[in-house]
Design a protein around this motif. Structure first.
Motif, PDB file in Angstrom:
ATOM      1  N   LYS A 215       0.456  -1.646  -0.263  1.00  0.00           N
ATOM      2  CA  LYS A 215       0.353  -0.311   0.249  1.00  0.00           C
ATOM      3  C   LYS A 215       1.205   1.315   0.223  1.00  0.00           C
ATOM      4  N   GLU A 216       1.971   1.065   0.723  1.00  0.00           N
ATOM      5  CA  GLU A 216       2.589   2.953   0.671  1.00  0.00           C
ATOM      6  C   GLU A 216       4.031   2.704  -0.311  1.00  0.00           C
ATOM      7  N   GLU A 217       3.935   1.778  -1.204  1.00  0.00           N
ATOM      8  CA  GLU A 217       4.924   1.721  -2.701  1.00  0.00           C
ATOM      9  C   GLU A 217       3.770   2.042  -3.213  1.00  0.00           C
ATOM     10  N   ILE A 218       2.159   2.181  -3.381  1.00  0.00           N
ATOM     11  CA  ILE A 218       1.140   2.625  -4.501  1.00  0.00           C
ATOM     12  C   ILE A 218       1.318   3.602  -4.196  1.00  0.00           C
ATOM     13  N   GLU A 219       0.774   4.487  -2.806  1.00  0.00           N
ATOM     14  CA  GLU A 219       0.337   5.275  -2.735  1.00  0.00           C
ATOM     15  C   GLU A 219       1.623   6.310  -2.745  1.00  0.00           C
ATOM     16  N   GLU A 220       2.964   6.282  -2.668  1.00  0.00           N
ATOM     17  CA  GLU A 220       4.056   7.179  -3.058  1.00  0.00           C
ATOM     18  C   GLU A 220       4.170   7.371  -4.526  1.00  0.00           C
ATOM     19  N   LYS A 221       4.734   6.076  -5.181  1.00  0.00           N
ATOM     20  CA  LYS A 221       4.030   6.061  -6.546  1.00  0.00           C
ATOM     21  C   LYS A 221       2.768   6.703  -7.541  1.00  0.00           C
ATOM     22  N   TYR A 222       1.831   6.903  -7.009  1.00  0.00           N
ATOM     23  CA  TYR A 222       1.040   7.291  -7.422  1.00  0.00           C
ATOM     24  C   TYR A 222       0.922   8.596  -7.705  1.00  0.00           C
ATOM     25  N   SER A 223       1.069   8.890  -5.673  1.00  0.00           N
ATOM     26  CA  SER A 223       1.273  10.889  -5.923  1.00  0.00           C
ATOM     27  C   SER A 223       1.841  11.269  -6.370  1.00  0.00           C
ATOM     28  N   SER A 224       2.938  10.926  -6.614  1.00  0.00           N
ATOM     29  CA  SER A 224       4.746  11.121  -7.248  1.00  0.00           C
ATOM     30  C   SER A 224       4.083  11.344  -8.941  1.00  0.00           C
ATOM     31  N   LEU A 225       3.519  10.472  -9.153  1.00  0.00           N
ATOM     32  CA  LEU A 225       3.288  10.794 -10.672  1.00  0.00           C
ATOM     33  C   LEU A 225       2.008  11.715 -11.461  1.00  0.00           C
ATOM     34  N   PHE A 226       1.402  11.061 -10.489  1.00  0.00           N
ATOM     35  CA  PHE A 226      -0.100  11.890 -10.541  1.00  0.00           C
ATOM     36  C   PHE A 226       0.189  13.439 -10.395  1.00  0.00           C
ATOM     37  N   LYS A 227       1.113  14.234  -9.637  1.00  0.00           N
ATOM     38  CA  LYS A 227       1.958  15.170  -9.398  1.00  0.00           C
ATOM     39  C   LYS A 227       2.572  15.580 -10.545  1.00  0.00           C
ATOM     40  N   ALA A 228       3.714  14.722 -11.445  1.00  0.00           N
ATOM     41  CA  ALA A 228       3.955  15.182 -12.881  1.00  0.00           C
ATOM     42  C   ALA A 228       3.532  15.610 -13.724  1.00  0.00           C
ATOM     43  N   ASN A 229       2.666  15.053 -13.697  1.00  0.00           N
ATOM     44  CA  ASN A 229       1.421  14.960 -15.387  1.00  0.00           C
ATOM     45  C   ASN A 229       0.486  15.709 -14.729  1.00  0.00           C
ATOM     46  N   GLU A 230      -0.098  16.993 -13.949  1.00  0.00           N
ATOM     47  CA  GLU A 230      -0.652  17.348 -13.178  1.00  0.00           C
ATOM     48  C   GLU A 230      -0.771  18.624 -14.301  1.00  0.00           C
ATOM     49  N   LYS A 231      -0.168  19.653 -14.731  1.00  0.00           N
ATOM     50  CA  LYS A 231       0.045  20.459 -16.148  1.00  0.00           C
ATOM     51  C   LYS A 231      -0.035  20.029 -17.213  1.00  0.00           C
ATOM     52  N   THR A 232       0.711  18.696 -17.707  1.00  0.00           N
ATOM     53  CA  THR A 232       1.042  17.836 -19.192  1.00  0.00           C
ATOM     54  C   THR A 232      -0.302  17.015 -19.274  1.00  0.00           C
ATOM     55  N   SER A 233      -0.498  16.623 -18.707  1.00  0.00           N
ATOM     56  CA  SER A 233      -1.225  15.681 -19.829  1.00  0.00           C
ATOM     57  C   SER A 233      -2.908  14.352 -18.782  1.00  0.00           C
ATOM     58  N   ILE A 234      -3.627  14.393 -19.226  1.00  0.00           N
ATOM     59  CA  ILE A 234      -4.918  14.596 -18.133  1.00  0.00           C
ATOM     60  C   ILE A 234      -4.882  12.558 -18.648  1.00  0.00           C
ATOM     61  N   TYR A 235      -4.743  12.617 -20.526  1.00  0.00           N
ATOM     62  CA  TYR A 235      -4.633  11.283 -20.664  1.00  0.00           C
ATOM     63  C   TYR A 235      -3.518   9.932 -19.217  1.00  0.00           C
ATOM     64  N   LEU A 236      -2.461  10.547 -19.580  1.00  0.00           N
ATOM     65  CA  LEU A 236      -1.758  10.553 -18.302  1.00  0.00           C
ATOM     66  C   LEU A 236      -2.038  10.013 -16.985  1.00  0.00           C
ATOM     67  N   GLN A 237      -2.919  11.352 -16.634  1.00  0.00           N
ATOM     68  CA  GLN A 237      -3.248  10.994 -14.994  1.00  0.00           C
ATOM     69  C   GLN A 237      -4.158  10.378 -15.130  1.00  0.00           C
ATOM     70  N   SER A 238      -5.059   9.644 -16.460  1.00  0.00           N
ATOM     71  CA  SER A 238      -6.020   8.855 -16.100  1.00  0.00           C
ATOM     72  C   SER A 238      -5.874   7.836 -16.244  1.00  0.00           C
ATOM     73  N   LYS A 239      -4.859   7.297 -16.833  1.00  0.00           N
ATOM     74  CA  LYS A 239      -3.632   5.854 -16.747  1.00  0.00           C
ATOM     75  C   LYS A 239      -3.437   5.773 -15.315  1.00  0.00           C
ATOM     76  N   ILE A 240      -2.615   6.293 -15.029  1.00  0.00           N
ATOM     77  CA  ILE A 240      -2.020   6.177 -13.518  1.00  0.00           C
ATOM     78  C   ILE A 240      -3.522   6.490 -12.482  1.00  0.00           C
ATOM     79  N   VAL A 241      -4.789   6.921 -12.558  1.00  0.00           N
ATOM     80  CA  VAL A 241      -5.484   6.267 -11.578  1.00  0.00           C
ATOM     81  C   VAL A 241      -6.313   5.047 -11.703  1.00  0.00           C
TER      82      VAL A 241
END
Length: 126
Positions: A71-97
């Protein structure tokens, strides 16, 4: 004149036959790729889950770059990737979700199976 018409009919049927064979071959390849994308799930529940969530477990792990299902690794990777793609790509964010949803689903299933196993062992039944 009849000879030319016969040649025309033969040539036309050859062209149509080749086109049909090519289309059939492409359809078979597409079908095999679709089966492979479903992750070659071994059980019916895995196939249903893959279809329902749209990702296989391996794809979700690759998207979030996770090696262990914690659970910890999932949350950590999810939050970092979601924030990194916040301004660039909604498509990538949806894939991350979707990847996070798939991994959370798998994590919940494994924890539920573990609880059932513990309950069975504590009851003394097999």
């Amino acid at each position: 004149m009849a000879r030319y018409i016969a040649q025309l009919i033969i040539a036309g049927s050859q062209v149509i036959g080749r086109a049909f064979a090519r289309a059939l071959k492409q359809e078979i390849e597409a079908s095999q790729q679709a089966a492979q994308r479903l992750g070659n799930a071994k059980t019916r529940t895995e196939r249903v889950t893959n279809q329902k969530l749209g990702l296989t477990l391996d794809e979700a792990k690759q998207i979030l770059n996770i090696s262990k299902l914690t659970k910890e690794e999932i949350e950590e990777k999810y939050s970092s990737l979601f924030k990194a793609n916040e301004k660039t790509s909604i498509y990538l964010q949806s894939k991350i979700v979707r990847a996070k949803e798939r991994l959370d689903h798998e994590l919940n299933n494994t924890s539920t199976k573990g609880k059932v196993k513990e309950d069975i062992q504590s009851d003394g039944t097999t």
